[in-house]
Design a protein around this motif. Structure first.
Motif, PDB file in Angstrom:
ATOM      1  N   SER A  99      16.255  61.316  24.888  1.00  0.00           N
ATOM      2  CA  SER A  99      16.624  60.725  23.603  1.00  0.00           C
ATOM      3  C   SER A  99      16.664  61.779  22.504  1.00  0.00           C
ATOM      4  N   LEU A 100      16.001  62.927  22.749  1.00  0.00           N
ATOM      5  CA  LEU A 100      15.966  64.003  21.767  1.00  0.00           C
ATOM      6  C   LEU A 100      16.840  65.186  22.181  1.00  0.00           C
ATOM      7  N   GLY A 101      17.744  64.945  23.128  1.00  0.00           N
ATOM      8  CA  GLY A 101      18.749  65.955  23.438  1.00  0.00           C
ATOM      9  C   GLY A 101      18.574  66.713  24.735  1.00  0.00           C
ATOM     10  N   GLN A 102      17.471  66.494  25.469  1.00  0.00           N
ATOM     11  CA  GLN A 102      17.320  67.198  26.753  1.00  0.00           C
ATOM     12  C   GLN A 102      18.362  66.692  27.739  1.00  0.00           C
ATOM     13  N   GLN A 103      18.996  67.609  28.448  1.00  0.00           N
ATOM     14  CA  GLN A 103      20.037  67.248  29.401  1.00  0.00           C
ATOM     15  C   GLN A 103      19.449  66.957  30.779  1.00  0.00           C
ATOM     16  N   PRO A 104      20.005  65.984  31.496  1.00  0.00           N
ATOM     17  CA  PRO A 104      19.501  65.692  32.846  1.00  0.00           C
ATOM     18  C   PRO A 104      19.797  66.831  33.811  1.00  0.00           C
ATOM     19  N   ILE A 105      19.043  66.874  34.896  1.00  0.00           N
ATOM     20  CA  ILE A 105      19.246  67.893  35.935  1.00  0.00           C
ATOM     21  C   ILE A 105      20.522  67.559  36.715  1.00  0.00           C
ATOM     22  N   THR A 106      21.411  68.529  36.805  1.00  0.00           N
ATOM     23  CA  THR A 106      22.742  68.305  37.389  1.00  0.00           C
ATOM     24  C   THR A 106      22.664  67.784  38.819  1.00  0.00           C
ATOM     25  N   PHE A 107      21.862  68.432  39.668  1.00  0.00           N
ATOM     26  CA  PHE A 107      21.778  68.033  41.074  1.00  0.00           C
ATOM     27  C   PHE A 107      21.348  66.574  41.200  1.00  0.00           C
ATOM     28  N   PHE A 108      20.343  66.181  40.418  1.00  0.00           N
ATOM     29  CA  PHE A 108      19.856  64.806  40.500  1.00  0.00           C
ATOM     30  C   PHE A 108      20.957  63.813  40.142  1.00  0.00           C
ATOM     31  N   ARG A 109      21.696  64.104  39.071  1.00  0.00           N
ATOM     32  CA  ARG A 109      22.729  63.171  38.629  1.00  0.00           C
ATOM     33  C   ARG A 109      23.937  63.170  39.583  1.00  0.00           C
ATOM     34  N   GLU A 110      24.235  64.301  40.202  1.00  0.00           N
ATOM     35  CA  GLU A 110      25.322  64.318  41.191  1.00  0.00           C
ATOM     36  C   GLU A 110      24.983  63.399  42.361  1.00  0.00           C
ATOM     37  N   VAL A 111      23.767  63.512  42.860  1.00  0.00           N
ATOM     38  CA  VAL A 111      23.358  62.675  43.993  1.00  0.00           C
ATOM     39  C   VAL A 111      23.364  61.202  43.593  1.00  0.00           C
ATOM     40  N   LEU A 112      22.846  60.908  42.400  1.00  0.00           N
ATOM     41  CA  LEU A 112      22.836  59.526  41.926  1.00  0.00           C
ATOM     42  C   LEU A 112      24.247  58.955  41.831  1.00  0.00           C
ATOM     43  N   ALA A 113      25.160  59.739  41.271  1.00  0.00           N
ATOM     44  CA  ALA A 113      26.545  59.269  41.106  1.00  0.00           C
ATOM     45  C   ALA A 113      27.176  58.947  42.457  1.00  0.00           C
ATOM     46  N   LEU A 114      26.954  59.812  43.420  1.00  0.00           N
ATOM     47  CA  LEU A 114      27.540  59.609  44.749  1.00  0.00           C
ATOM     48  C   LEU A 114      26.916  58.406  45.453  1.00  0.00           C
ATOM     49  N   CYS A 115      25.611  58.207  45.264  1.00  0.00           N
ATOM     50  CA  CYS A 115      24.951  57.055  45.882  1.00  0.00           C
ATOM     51  C   CYS A 115      25.380  55.753  45.217  1.00  0.00           C
ATOM     52  N   ASP A 116      25.596  55.799  43.912  1.00  0.00           N
ATOM     53  CA  ASP A 116      25.993  54.589  43.186  1.00  0.00           C
ATOM     54  C   ASP A 116      27.420  54.163  43.525  1.00  0.00           C
ATOM     55  N   HIS A 117      28.256  55.147  43.881  1.00  0.00           N
ATOM     56  CA  HIS A 117      29.649  54.819  44.213  1.00  0.00           C
ATOM     57  C   HIS A 117      30.049  55.573  45.488  1.00  0.00           C
ATOM     58  N   PRO A 118      29.581  55.097  46.643  1.00  0.00           N
ATOM     59  CA  PRO A 118      29.813  55.791  47.911  1.00  0.00           C
ATOM     60  C   PRO A 118      31.277  56.111  48.230  1.00  0.00           C
ATOM     61  N   PRO A 119      32.280  55.302  47.759  1.00  0.00           N
ATOM     62  CA  PRO A 119      33.665  55.676  48.064  1.00  0.00           C
ATOM     63  C   PRO A 119      34.050  57.084  47.596  1.00  0.00           C
ATOM     64  N   LEU A 120      33.317  57.630  46.627  1.00  0.00           N
ATOM     65  CA  LEU A 120      33.596  59.006  46.191  1.00  0.00           C
ATOM     66  C   LEU A 120      33.432  60.001  47.341  1.00  0.00           C
ATOM     67  N   LEU A 121      32.533  59.684  48.263  1.00  0.00           N
ATOM     68  CA  LEU A 121      32.267  60.608  49.365  1.00  0.00           C
ATOM     69  C   LEU A 121      33.463  60.741  50.308  1.00  0.00           C
ATOM     70  N   ASP A 122      34.364  59.781  50.273  1.00  0.00           N
ATOM     71  CA  ASP A 122      35.534  59.814  51.155  1.00  0.00           C
ATOM     72  C   ASP A 122      36.753  60.467  50.511  1.00  0.00           C
ATOM     73  N   LYS A 123      36.624  60.883  49.259  1.00  0.00           N
ATOM     74  CA  LYS A 123      37.760  61.478  48.545  1.00  0.00           C
ATOM     75  C   LYS A 123      37.741  63.004  48.684  1.00  0.00           C
ATOM     76  N   SER A 124      38.884  63.591  48.930  1.00  0.00           N
ATOM     77  CA  SER A 124      38.964  65.035  49.141  1.00  0.00           C
ATOM     78  C   SER A 124      38.569  65.819  47.892  1.00  0.00           C
ATOM     79  N   GLU A 125      38.903  65.293  46.695  1.00  0.00           N
ATOM     80  CA  GLU A 125      38.598  66.029  45.466  1.00  0.00           C
ATOM     81  C   GLU A 125      37.112  66.067  45.154  1.00  0.00           C
ATOM     82  N   THR A 126      36.317  65.226  45.815  1.00  0.00           N
ATOM     83  CA  THR A 126      34.871  65.212  45.561  1.00  0.00           C
ATOM     84  C   THR A 126      34.247  66.563  45.875  1.00  0.00           C
ATOM     85  N   HIS A 127      34.767  67.240  46.901  1.00  0.00           N
ATOM     86  CA  HIS A 127      34.187  68.526  47.299  1.00  0.00           C
ATOM     87  C   HIS A 127      34.435  69.610  46.250  1.00  0.00           C
ATOM     88  N   ALA A 128      35.420  69.417  45.408  1.00  0.00           N
ATOM     89  CA  ALA A 128      35.654  70.369  44.317  1.00  0.00           C
ATOM     90  C   ALA A 128      34.802  70.052  43.096  1.00  0.00           C
TER      91      ALA A 128
END
Length: 523
Positions: A99-128
């Motif tokens: 709330s005071l401006g600290q940014q989330p850890i990138t790795f944690f949020r990448e994993v969360l995003a992929l788990c929240d929307h598994p179809p992303l794992l099947d897209k070729s552009e996800t690896h980029a």
């Protein structure tokens, strides 16, 4: 046809209103009016004197009166810019890093995003777009979730595969094995604390030894569950030391009053006091709990937040096992959260408790209580597994992860030092070093006139100071009276979380306010 019926209904309705007498001429003896009058005269079915008295007794200063006032000022600043002598409210009252401006850890949020929307794992552009180890970790987590359904309920203790990962992380941290069946995933550490209070407190005759100053979750939870808080005072003159002689004194005093003391709460690193307990001190505490047959409740949510070179975090479980004590010797509950550390994911509500040293029959009862809440949220469960099992050397994300983690923790250490020095420069203020956690707890030696002015408005002197500070500067701190303190002493708790580039302005505002305050109330 429908429109015709609607218009006819309108005409009839208007006609009935026009033909009705004015409300003032309707006799009050009508049955409807009599019922309304009876309702007005009767007391409300829910009032302060009819709700659970335990709720009235419960207090939580971190979001108390000062914060409510700050929120009103913030609304006024938005609706009437320039209406106060500051442009923004700086919330230094709560450990809420993002709330005071600290940014989330990138790795944690990448994993969360992929788990929240598994179809992303099947897209070729996800690896980029995502790192290879984040993709691999997401697959690993999804494979552990039945049906890969992150929107479904889980096992009431949490997803088994995530508990396995957390147990591996605990074992790597401590050098002793951990059992995933001992882990209960919760929505942050707070529900776990409530769960243990529900388990241990039977009546007001049951007491919980709790540090003073303490995090108000404990006093609030003890009050809500109808127990007695048995205070033990940390020694401010020795850097908020925890002394066994004080524990023994308070334990004996409570027992002499007929209170059955069930457990000891230890917060390490300390909140609000910021001390990190030494290894020998931890051993003394373990020995004390073993000898006195107390459940040790270990709040270890700030275990990553260590800012001094001569101290390191040791878990109570590690210390107990290194002393040769096993489950049969010491009931121990350790709390961890994703809200603190370097990650600061407060809004994701993830955490766990590791429960050891309880019989199978009692563990069944803990599981039953957990089952009432069905399960903790899945995103929080995933984050807890990531916090305890982050990228390792050789993983694609390791270097960027380590840079983010180190950057956040080193910046927090600099902020803690800058604010500590600033408080110690103020007239009549002394502040111990913040060895860990996210807070400073400076002591205010207030003039007699300031104390009298506070008494005149029926406020604690530190609450009076905090309110004046807020009104003059927009800086929100929490009065020490909300955490408990030695009678006759006054403190405030201030977080070290505002972004580093804002710290000089905070210090400047604080110094100007304090100088004017002391001058106004000088004896």
């Amino acid at each position: 046809m429908r429109r015709f019926a609607t218009e006819r209904a309108k005409r009839l309705l208007l006609g009935s209103f026009r033909s009705s007498p004015p409300l003032s001429s309707v006799p009050l003896c009508s049955s409807a009016s009599a019922a309304a009058a009876a309702m007005d005269s009767a007391a409300s079915p829910v009032a302060l004197d009819t709700i659970n008295p335990k709720v009235l007794k419960c207090e939580y200063a971190v979001r108390g009166e000062i914060v409510t006032h700050a929120q009103r000022l913030q609304q006024e600043l938005q609706s009437k810019p320039g209406s106060h002598p500051f442009e923004e409210i700086l919330y230094c009252n709560i450990g809420n890093p993002q709330s005071l401006g600290q940014q989330p850890i990138t790795f944690f949020r990448e994993v969360l995003a992929l788990c929240d929307h598994p179809p992303l794992l099947d897209k070729s552009e996800t690896h980029a777009l995502f790192s290879a180890d984040a993709i691999a970790r997401a697959w690993q987590i999804l494979d552990a979730i039945p049906g890969r359904a992150t929107g479904a309920y889980s096992h009431s203790q949490g997803i088994k595969g995530l508990r396995d990962a957390i147990a591996d992380g605990i074992a790597a941290r401590d050098g002793f094995p951990a059992n995933p069946d001992d882990i209960f995933l919760t929505d942050g550490a707070s529900p776990a604390v409530h769960m243990m209070m529900q388990l241990l407190i039977r009546s007001q005759k049951d007491g919980i030894l709790c540090p003073i100053p303490q995090y108000p979750l404990y006093s609030a939870s003890i009050a809500l569950h109808g127990g007695s808080l048995v205070p033990y005072y940390l020694n401010e003159s020795t850097g908020w030391g925890l002394e066994i002689s004080e524990l023994k004194k308070q334990l004996e005093d409570a027992r002499s009053k007929g209170i059955t003391v069930r457990s000891l709460v230890v917060i390490n690193p300390g909140n609000p006091t910021g001390q990190v307990l030494a290894e020998e001190n931890l051993k003394e505490i373990v020995e004390f709990c073993k000898n006195e047959r107390l459940v040790l409740l270990a709040d270890e949510v700030y275990q990553e937040n260590i800012y001094v070179d001569d101290k390191k975090f040791n878990s109570f479980k590690k210390i107990a096992r290194s002393m040769g004590y096993g489950d049969e010797d010491l009931p121990l509950v350790s709390f961890q959260s994703v809200s603190k550390g370097y990650h600061g994911e407060c809004g994701k509500r993830g955490g766990y408790m590791e429960v050891t040293g309880f019989s199978a029959e009692v563990r069944e009862q803990i599981y039953k209580v957990a089952s009432v809440n069905l399960c903790s949220n899945i995103s929080g469960q995933i984050l807890a597994s990531l916090v305890m099992n982050p990228p390792k050397v050789g993983d694609e994300s390791y270097e960027s992860f380590d840079a983010e983690k180190t950057g956040i923790l080193s910046s927090l250490a600099r902020r803690a030092k800058a604010l500590e020095d600033a408080f110690n420069r103020l007239e009549g203020v002394t502040c111990n070093k913040a060895e860990g956690a996210m807070y400073l707890f400076p002591r205010l030696h207030l003039p007699k006139k300031a104390i009298e002015a506070a008494e005149a408005v029926k406020a604690a002197p530190d609450a009076f100071y905090a309110r004046r500070l807020l009104d003059a500067t927009g800086i929100v701190v929490v009065p020490g009276s909300g955490f408990g303190q030695v009678p006759g002493t006054w403190h405030v708790r201030c977080t070290i979380l505002p972004q580093e580039d804002k710290i000089p302005a905070i210090i400047s505002r604080l110094e100007a306010f304090h100088e004017a305050f002391m001058e106004e109330f000088r004896d």
